[in-house]
Design an enzyme around this catalytic site. Structure first.
Site, mmCIF file in Angstrom:
data_model
loop_
_atom_site.group_PDB
_atom_site.id
_atom_site.type_symbol
_atom_site.label_atom_id
_atom_site.label_comp_id
_atom_site.label_asym_id
_atom_site.label_seq_id
_atom_site.Cartn_x
_atom_site.Cartn_y
_atom_site.Cartn_z
ATOM 1 N N ASP A 14 -10.631 -34.972 -5.023
ATOM 2 C CA ASP A 14 -11.354 -36.153 -4.519
ATOM 3 C C ASP A 14 -11.779 -37.157 -5.597
ATOM 4 O O ASP A 14 -12.964 -37.531 -5.660
ATOM 5 C CB ASP A 14 -12.601 -35.701 -3.742
ATOM 6 C CG ASP A 14 -12.288 -34.808 -2.548
ATOM 7 O OD1 ASP A 14 -11.094 -34.586 -2.275
ATOM 8 O OD2 ASP A 14 -13.236 -34.327 -1.898
ATOM 9 N N LYS B 152 -8.092 -34.203 3.622
ATOM 10 C CA LYS B 152 -8.929 -33.183 4.256
ATOM 11 C C LYS B 152 -10.146 -33.820 4.894
ATOM 12 O O LYS B 152 -10.602 -34.885 4.468
ATOM 13 C CB LYS B 152 -9.334 -32.119 3.232
ATOM 14 C CG LYS B 152 -10.088 -32.673 2.057
ATOM 15 C CD LYS B 152 -10.304 -31.603 1.000
ATOM 16 C CE LYS B 152 -11.124 -32.132 -0.150
ATOM 17 N NZ LYS B 152 -12.458 -32.654 0.226
ATOM 18 N N CYS C 132 -16.801 -29.694 -3.248
ATOM 19 C CA CYS C 132 -15.363 -29.533 -3.017
ATOM 20 C C CYS C 132 -14.649 -28.784 -4.133
ATOM 21 O O CYS C 132 -13.725 -28.015 -3.862
ATOM 22 C CB CYS C 132 -14.733 -30.888 -2.740
ATOM 23 S SG CYS C 132 -15.294 -31.562 -1.139
HETATM 24 C C1 VGL Z 1 -17.562 -33.812 -1.018
HETATM 25 C C2 VGL Z 1 -19.498 -33.819 0.213
HETATM 26 C C3 VGL Z 1 -18.825 -34.383 1.282
HETATM 27 C C4 VGL Z 1 -16.902 -33.480 -2.314
HETATM 28 C C5 VGL Z 1 -16.881 -34.351 0.041
HETATM 29 O O1 VGL Z 1 -15.816 -34.044 -2.594
HETATM 30 O O2 VGL Z 1 -17.459 -32.656 -3.055
HETATM 31 N N1 VGL Z 1 -18.866 -33.544 -0.925
HETATM 32 N N2 VGL Z 1 -17.515 -34.644 1.181
#
Ligand code: VGL
Ligand code: ZN
Length: 211
Positions: A17, A117, A162
């Protein structure tokens, strides 16, 4: 222990991410999130295999506080267990869901797979391998197995969500897993960074530094 200067052909760099919404100024900013991008790019140049994940939510995602008229960073009991509620972030096709500019002009072009995702409105997904129901697979484990990739090196955002759950699932799926901690940053709510480091060590994930 891996030599990050010369990864094996069976190693894969999994970049979690690296998106605008997780960087300062973004909707779910991780402190210092943007600082990791040059190091992530440098690491990626040394790996023969690079996989990216992209948090990719519909507007009404169950993990959005706005979906429930609740406060961000509170929690709900979802059908699959406790779910933290986040500010709206990484909405499909929005500018904040895009990769950080350094990633976009660098390793995004080289990545052999981009796993999206959290696109199911009813189930959030932290891990690159399984949605938060812990049963719905993303397909990444199958991909890595079919390609003969055995060791996952994790970097990206956020360490305590994540990255953590991806590395834990990598181990439970039979892969070797390590996290390059200086190529991550944590959200760190209620001590979640320390909890993540402890949990990762406990399940056999190597924590290393690139520097
Ligand atoms: C994430 C919270 C919500 C992350 C993604 O990438 O860690 N954290 N969505
Ligand atoms: Zn998310």
């Amino acid at each position: 222990m891996i030599n990050l200067n010369s990864p094996a052909s069976t190693d894969v760099l999994v970049v979690i991410d690296p998106q605008i919404d997780f960087c300062p100024g973004g909707a779910l900013a991780v402190p210092g999130g943007d600082e990791i991008m040059p190091l992530v790019n440098r690491l990626a140049e040394r790996f023969a295999h690079v996989v990216l994940t992209q948090d990719w939510h519909p507007h009404n995602q169950i993990s959005f506080a706005s979906t429930h008229g609740a406060q961000p960073f509170s929690t709900i009991q979802a059908p699959y267990g406790e779910q933290v509620l986040w500010p709206d972030h990484c909405v499909q096709g929005s500018p904040g869901a895009d990769f950080h500019p350094l990633i976009k002009s660098g390793l995004a072009d080289r990545a052999e797979v981009i796993i999206r995702k959290g696109y199911n409105a009813a189930v959030d997904s932290y891990s690159a391998f399984f949605e938060n129901d812990k049963t719905t697979a993303t397909g990444l484990a199958g991909y890595l197995r079919e390609r003969g990739l055995t060791r996952c090196v994790f970097v990206g955002l956020a360490l305590d969500f994540c990255v953590r759950y991806s590395a834990e699932d990598a181990v439970s799926e039979g892969f070797e897993a390590m996290v390059v901690t200086d190529a991550t940053r944590a959200i760190n709510m209620n001590g979640s960074r320390d909890a993540a480091v402890k949990a990762l060590r406990a399940c056999g994930v190597d924590l290393v530094r690139a520097a």
